[in-house]
Design a protein around this motif. Structure first.
Motif, PDB file in Angstrom:
ATOM      1  N   LEU A  52       0.819  -1.215   0.000  1.00  0.00           N
ATOM      2  CA  LEU A  52       0.000   0.000   0.000  1.00  0.00           C
ATOM      3  C   LEU A  52       0.848   1.258   0.000  1.00  0.00           C
ATOM      4  N   ARG A  53       1.935   1.251   0.723  1.00  0.00           N
ATOM      5  CA  ARG A  53       2.796   2.440   0.770  1.00  0.00           C
ATOM      6  C   ARG A  53       3.484   2.674  -0.574  1.00  0.00           C
ATOM      7  N   CYS A  54       3.832   1.599  -1.258  1.00  0.00           N
ATOM      8  CA  CYS A  54       4.375   1.759  -2.612  1.00  0.00           C
ATOM      9  C   CYS A  54       3.311   2.285  -3.574  1.00  0.00           C
ATOM     10  N   PHE A  55       2.067   1.862  -3.393  1.00  0.00           N
ATOM     11  CA  PHE A  55       0.980   2.366  -4.236  1.00  0.00           C
ATOM     12  C   PHE A  55       0.727   3.848  -3.970  1.00  0.00           C
ATOM     13  N   PHE A  56       0.803   4.271  -2.707  1.00  0.00           N
ATOM     14  CA  PHE A  56       0.649   5.694  -2.397  1.00  0.00           C
ATOM     15  C   PHE A  56       1.769   6.512  -3.027  1.00  0.00           C
ATOM     16  N   ALA A  57       2.990   5.978  -3.015  1.00  0.00           N
ATOM     17  CA  ALA A  57       4.107   6.681  -3.659  1.00  0.00           C
ATOM     18  C   ALA A  57       3.896   6.786  -5.162  1.00  0.00           C
ATOM     19  N   PHE A  58       3.327   5.744  -5.766  1.00  0.00           N
ATOM     20  CA  PHE A  58       3.026   5.776  -7.204  1.00  0.00           C
ATOM     21  C   PHE A  58       2.043   6.896  -7.524  1.00  0.00           C
ATOM     22  N   LEU A  59       0.982   7.021  -6.745  1.00  0.00           N
ATOM     23  CA  LEU A  59      -0.009   8.063  -7.000  1.00  0.00           C
ATOM     24  C   LEU A  59       0.571   9.455  -6.777  1.00  0.00           C
ATOM     25  N   CYS A  60       1.339   9.634  -5.707  1.00  0.00           N
ATOM     26  CA  CYS A  60       1.905  10.958  -5.408  1.00  0.00           C
ATOM     27  C   CYS A  60       2.852  11.417  -6.514  1.00  0.00           C
ATOM     28  N   ALA A  61       3.755  10.531  -6.935  1.00  0.00           N
ATOM     29  CA  ALA A  61       4.706  10.919  -7.983  1.00  0.00           C
ATOM     30  C   ALA A  61       4.014  11.152  -9.319  1.00  0.00           C
ATOM     31  N   SER A  62       2.994  10.359  -9.628  1.00  0.00           N
ATOM     32  CA  SER A  62       2.285  10.559 -10.894  1.00  0.00           C
ATOM     33  C   SER A  62       1.581  11.901 -10.938  1.00  0.00           C
TER      34      SER A  62
END
Length: 557
Positions: free
Chosen positions: A194-204
């Motif tokens: 989940l934390r990697c998914f949150f990082a994906f959304l933030c950077a995108s």
């Protein structure tokens, strides 16, 4: 001896004065006076006695000058050890969950004064030195609290609630210590995926909002940030050896991927947008902000150490981006020729022959070769470069920058994902407030950038003033935690200010240009942090200028 004692009991005070036994009468009066004073001091204590500093119902505190019995002194010693354990556990929790470092010492000192723990504190980067004065005035005990933590908003909010309840006599020090111990032992509220998914959304999202990326660039930058987050939370935590080169290694990978994709035919991807958004997660913007706040709070040692570390860290990050980009250029010769050819102007006329200078100050020098003559452009040619990325009008929508109306739903989504990535519980009442404050700060920042383009310090100060005012009013009126409600908005100001100054990566053709680019990035971060610091401090002064004074320490930026 016995005969003398029986005689002294049978004579009165008047006879003693008459016979000259005045010292014995004085001893008699002193014994009775001491007896009655000791008796009435327990039954009817004087009204002018000093009020105890901390008077919880469960415990009875000792007051200087009072004559207590042995068991009461024993209870007081046990209680003061309990209060000291609470303060030590509080310092550990503040360091672990990323509390504002310029507020840690004042918070612990306020807790020590209110709880009468007789402790003094020295805060250094990642360490707290606690000196405790024992009952014996000539002995002290020193504790060292060491921790390297990250921001955990939900845990930090719980720590502040426990701190406030203990200082306001809602719970005891022993119960507060047990609660802090439970918070410290609790695992992360979100899994690694989940934390990697949150990082994906933030950077995108930040790729499209701040760095001019298209929909295609957003997917690539999000994937890079997700991979970066995985290495930071998994590999870097397991291996101390890899943790030392973590930032350089991930920047090399991100720059290599961005350079490879940007050299595909048709300019489908933008190198600047992908590389800037891919490493924005590990930029030391928050460290620079904390160092500026510490310097403003006259904490010169910690502030100077952190700001020097942030500058050197930025140079290492730029060096990693350089290695990744140059490594691909070494592999792909065609890309290297195209890259260095881009530094040569296109509107040149080449003349071959023999040339001789006629208007020089020295004798004419003749040479043979090729002469390139450049023509001055009229300036009417359309420029299709947006924030370092080529965007031709005939390209489809997924290769164009995002339209302005996407801000209305991308900014709240980014604020939500940023709060969740900083371990904020998704069902808490704090999350909507964080998103609202962050959106207000971004709106103020955006409006100020339209009025004052190029002034990143004033623009950042405007956004910080808005979020500082909202956060301090929330803490003042609703009794909430100001720091946790403001973190998301403050972290949003750092990449926005860097993007206004030109982004993270810029074009360079030599080692000197690369290092000057790294210094300029560090300078832009310092400029943004200075503006944010001024805005936060001014908002705090304005909000707390009226009303009653706080007894506990202020828990905000």
């Amino acid at each position: 001896m016995t005969f003398y004692f029986s005689i002294t009991l049978n004579i009165t005070n008047r006879e003693l004065f008459a016979t000259g036994f005045e010292p014995l009468s004085a001893i008699w009066r002193g014994l009775w006076r001491q007896y009655f004073e000791t008796f009435f001091s327990f039954v009817c204590p004087p009204k002018t006695a000093k009020k105890p500093i901390y008077n919880h119902k469960k415990y009875r505190r000792s007051v200087p000058g009072d004559d207590l019995s042995d068991y009461e002194n024993l209870d007081s010693l046990t209680d003061i050890e309990t209060r000291r354990k609470f303060i030590l556990k509080l310092g550990k929790a503040l360091l672990t969950f990323g509390a504002p470092s310029h507020r840690i010492e004042s918070q612990l000192l306020a807790a020590s004064n209110i709880l009468d723990a007789r402790a003094e504190f020295i805060h250094l980067p990642n360490i707290i030195i606690v000196s405790v004065r024992n009952e014996d005035p000539h002995s002290t005990r020193t504790y060292f609290i060491r921790s390297r933590g990250r921001i955990a908003l939900t845990s930090l909010h719980k720590v502040h609630e426990i701190y406030r309840d203990v200082l306001h006599d809602h719970i005891g020090a022993e119960a507060g210590t047990d609660a802090l111990r439970q918070v410290l032992r609790s695992p992360a509220i979100y899994s690694l995926k989940l934390r990697c998914f949150f990082a994906f959304l933030c950077a995108s999202i930040i790729c499209g909002l701040s760095f001019g990326g298209s929909l295609a660039d957003m997917w690539i930058s999000g994937a890079c940030a997700s991979f970066l987050q995985y290495l930071g939370l998994n590999a870097a935590n397991k291996s101390s050896m890899y943790a030392n080169v973590y930032e350089i290694s991930v920047s090399i990978v991100v720059a290599f991927i961005a350079r490879a994709l940007s050299n595909l035919p048709g300019d489908m991807f933008c190198y600047s947008a992908i590389s800037s958004a891919g490493v924005v997660v590990i930029l030391p913007g928050f460290t620079v902000l904390i160092s500026a706040l510490e310097l403003m709070s006259k904490n010169i040692f910690c502030g100077s150490v952190r700001i020097v570390y942030a500058i050197i860290y930025t140079l290492f990050l730029g060096f990693g981006l350089t290695i990744g980009s140059d490594f691909y250029l070494v592999i792909d010769r065609h890309a290297r020729r195209e890259y260095y050819r881009s530094a040569i102007p296109d509107n040149l006329i080449y003349i071959h022959g023999h040339f001789s200078g006629l208007n020089g100050t020295k004798s004419p020098v003749s040479t043979n070769g090729v002469l390139g003559l450049g023509l001055a452009t009229t300036g009417n040619a359309p420029d299709h470069t947006i924030k370092g990325c080529i965007r031709l009008p005939m390209w489809p929508f997924w290769r164009q920058p995002l339209p302005w109306w996407t801000l209305f739903f991308l900014v709240p989504i980014y604020s939500t994902c940023s709060s969740l990535s900083n371990l904020q519980y998704w069902r808490s009442l704090q999350l909507p407030l964080m998103v609202l404050f962050s959106c207000c700060a971004y709106a103020a920042n955006r409006a100020a950038s339209l009025v004052l383009p190029g002034r990143t310090d004033i623009v950042s100060a405007a956004g910080a003033f808005v979020i500082g005012t909202l956060g301090n009013i929330y803490s003042r009126v609703v009794r909430g935690t100001a720091f946790t409600s403001m973190v998301t908005g403050v972290l949003f100001l750092v990449p926005s200010g860097i993007a206004q100054g030109g982004g993270v990566t810029q074009t360079y053709h030599s080692s000197a240009e690369q290092y000057s680019s790294g210094f300029s990035l560090a300078l832009r971060m310092i400029t943004v942090a200075a503006g944010v610091t001024i805005g936060l401090f001014v908002s705090q002064v304005i909000v707390y200028l009226f009303g009653t004074r706080k007894n506990a320490a202020h828990f905000a930026f």
